[in-house]
Design a protein around this motif. Structure first.
Motif, short mmCIF file in Angstrom:
data_model
loop_
_atom_site.label_atom_id
_atom_site.label_comp_id
_atom_site.label_asym_id
_atom_site.label_seq_id
_atom_site.Cartn_x
_atom_site.Cartn_y
_atom_site.Cartn_z
N GLN A 1 0.83 -1.20 0.00
CA GLN A 1 0.00 0.00 0.00
C GLN A 1 0.86 1.25 0.00
O GLN A 1 0.57 2.23 -0.70
N ALA A 2 1.93 1.24 0.77
CA ALA A 2 2.81 2.41 0.88
C ALA A 2 3.46 2.78 -0.45
O ALA A 2 3.73 3.95 -0.71
N VAL A 3 3.72 1.76 -1.30
CA VAL A 3 4.39 2.03 -2.57
C VAL A 3 3.40 2.13 -3.72
O VAL A 3 3.81 2.22 -4.89
N GLY A 4 2.11 2.11 -3.42
CA GLY A 4 1.10 2.30 -4.46
C GLY A 4 0.64 1.04 -5.14
O GLY A 4 -0.08 1.10 -6.15
N GLN A 5 0.97 -0.14 -4.61
CA GLN A 5 0.51 -1.41 -5.18
C GLN A 5 -0.80 -1.80 -4.49
O GLN A 5 -0.87 -2.72 -3.68
N TYR A 6 -1.85 -1.08 -4.82
CA TYR A 6 -3.10 -1.19 -4.07
C TYR A 6 -3.82 -2.52 -4.31
O TYR A 6 -4.44 -3.06 -3.39
N ASP A 7 -3.76 -3.04 -5.52
CA ASP A 7 -4.44 -4.31 -5.78
C ASP A 7 -3.80 -5.44 -4.98
O ASP A 7 -4.51 -6.28 -4.41
N GLU A 8 -2.48 -5.46 -4.96
CA GLU A 8 -1.77 -6.49 -4.19
C GLU A 8 -2.09 -6.36 -2.69
O GLU A 8 -2.31 -7.36 -2.01
N GLY B 1 -8.99 -2.26 10.87
CA GLY B 1 -8.24 -1.01 10.77
C GLY B 1 -7.39 -0.96 9.51
O GLY B 1 -7.28 0.09 8.87
N ALA B 2 -6.78 -2.09 9.15
CA ALA B 2 -5.97 -2.14 7.93
C ALA B 2 -6.83 -1.88 6.70
O ALA B 2 -6.42 -1.18 5.77
N MET B 3 -8.04 -2.44 6.69
CA MET B 3 -8.93 -2.20 5.55
C MET B 3 -9.38 -0.74 5.51
O MET B 3 -9.50 -0.15 4.43
N ALA B 4 -9.58 -0.13 6.68
CA ALA B 4 -9.93 1.29 6.72
C ALA B 4 -8.83 2.13 6.11
O ALA B 4 -9.09 3.06 5.32
N ARG B 5 -7.59 1.81 6.44
CA ARG B 5 -6.46 2.59 5.90
C ARG B 5 -6.32 2.39 4.39
O ARG B 5 -5.94 3.32 3.68
N TRP B 6 -6.65 1.20 3.90
CA TRP B 6 -6.59 0.97 2.45
C TRP B 6 -7.60 1.86 1.73
O TRP B 6 -7.27 2.51 0.74
N HIS B 7 -8.83 1.90 2.23
CA HIS B 7 -9.85 2.74 1.59
C HIS B 7 -9.49 4.23 1.72
O HIS B 7 -9.74 5.01 0.79
N ALA B 8 -8.89 4.60 2.84
CA ALA B 8 -8.47 5.99 3.01
C ALA B 8 -7.42 6.36 1.98
O ALA B 8 -7.49 7.42 1.34
N GLU B 9 -6.43 5.49 1.79
CA GLU B 9 -5.37 5.74 0.82
C GLU B 9 -5.92 5.74 -0.61
O GLU B 9 -5.38 6.43 -1.48
N SER B 10 -6.99 5.01 -0.83
CA SER B 10 -7.59 4.94 -2.17
C SER B 10 -8.52 6.11 -2.44
O SER B 10 -9.12 6.18 -3.52
N GLY B 11 -8.67 7.01 -1.47
CA GLY B 11 -9.51 8.19 -1.67
C GLY B 11 -10.99 7.97 -1.42
O GLY B 11 -11.81 8.83 -1.76
N GLU B 12 -11.35 6.84 -0.82
CA GLU B 12 -12.76 6.52 -0.55
C GLU B 12 -13.08 6.86 0.91
O GLU B 12 -13.15 5.99 1.77
N ALA B 13 -13.27 8.15 1.17
CA ALA B 13 -13.35 8.62 2.54
C ALA B 13 -14.55 8.05 3.30
O ALA B 13 -14.42 7.61 4.45
N ASP B 14 -15.72 8.06 2.69
CA ASP B 14 -16.91 7.58 3.41
C ASP B 14 -16.82 6.09 3.70
O ASP B 14 -17.15 5.63 4.80
#
Length: 326
Positions: A108-115, A134-147
């Motif tokens: 996630q940190a390097v932008g490999q969101y699918d992996e 919490g990890a899934m919350a951070r993934w959606h946050a990084e993906s721009g899906e705030a709600d």
């Protein structure tokens, strides 16, 4: 915080007397890094990294020190080293769930969101608890899906079964940071104030609350808040924000002082941790530092390390600024 300090002091004393167990070493590394985050102290994070190295030397055939070192490597954006340590820890028997969680964080940190998402979904299929939610919350946050992210943040907070305020405060800070990044000032303040109420000395939460004050027009309040944080923390981000606000309020002499302070500190950090501070240093030189060419070089370096939307946006901003200066 007093309990945290006392625990770290006790573990440090045991380490000095060569009486610290492997579990104790792991706890010492983790708590030292946590204190660094809460207090906004980079020197504490550096100390945690040194302790992780010592932990590996103490027990070279144990996967736990490799996990600790991988987490600190990730904190300083040394992602290849983090993955190498995770591979080595897995070979020594570290459980798959933990390895997958840490690999997902690096991806996630390097932008490999699918992996990262694939690994996180595997974790959720095994167990839904504070860590996986919490990890899934951070993934959606990084993906721009705030709600969607906030829904997961709320689920994670509800799933917490511990007694320490630290994990929940950090979770709330992360949600507040996400909302602030996307312009949701009201929701950001709600989450950040909750985090700060659990940990009144939580420097990053206080820093973002000052940012919301400034965005809402309470400049004097924000300046006073940031002035205190800039003096307490060795992270130049607070000095940068303070210099920016002071410059806008025409307090030029003090603005110059904090701008010089932040610039010198970024020079130090870039010499020691160029991967971790390229983006922050680029932001400094792009704004109050007044050197967009240097900002563009650093932004491009950061993009090579982590091809995230935020890294791309930083390069775009720097390129536009350079174009305006020609």
């Amino acid at each position: 915080m007093g309990n945290l300090d006392a625990r770290i002091e006790g573990l440090t004393s045991q380490a000095a007397g060569e009486r610290l167990t492997a579990d104790g070493w792991g706890e010492l590394v983790e708590l030292t890094a946590l204190r660094g985050h809460v207090r906004g102290r980079i020197d504490e994070a550096e100390r945690a990294a040194s302790l992780a190295e010592a932990f590996v030397e103490q027990t070279p055939r144990d996967p736990r020190p490799l996990l600790a070192r991988a987490r600190l490597a990730g904190l300083f954006h040394r992602f290849a080293a983090a993955l190498d340590d995770l591979d080595a820890a897995a070979a020594l028997g570290l459980d798959r769930r933990t390895v997958d969680e840490e690999r997902a964080a690096v991806c996630q940190a390097v932008g490999q969101y699918d992996e990262a998402l694939a690994l996180l979904r595997q974790g959720l299929s095994r167990r839904q608890d504070f860590r996986t939610l919490g990890a899934m919350a951070r993934w959606h946050a990084e993906s721009g899906e705030a709600d969607e992210a906030e829904t997961w943040f709320l689920a994670a907070r509800s799933a917490y079964r511990g007694v320490s305020p630290f994990p929940v405060a950090v979770l709330e800070f992360q949600c507040g940071q996400m909302r602030l990044t996307q312009g949701g000032l009201v929701r950001a303040r709600t989450w950040l104030e909750s985090a700060a109420s659990r940990l009144p000395s939580y420097v990053p939460a206080e820093g973002h609350l000052a940012e919301t004050d400034a965005a809402e027009g309470r400049t004097a309040v924000a300046i006073e808040h940031l002035r205190r944080l800039a003096m307490a923390s060795d992270d130049p981000d607070y000095a940068t924000r303070l210099a920016h606000l002071l410059g806008k309020s025409e307090a030029s002499a003090e603005a110059r002082f904090w701008r010089a302070h932040a610039g010198a500190r970024y020079e130090e950090l870039m010499a020691r941790h160029p991967e971790a501070y390229a983006d922050h240093a680029a932001e400094f030189w792009l704004t109050v530092g007044g050197d967009p060419q240097r900002a563009l070089r650093l932004a491009r370096h950061n993009l090579v390390l982590r091809a995230t939307p935020r890294a791309h946006a930083l390069v775009d901003r720097a390129m536009r600024r350079v174009g305006q200066c020609r």
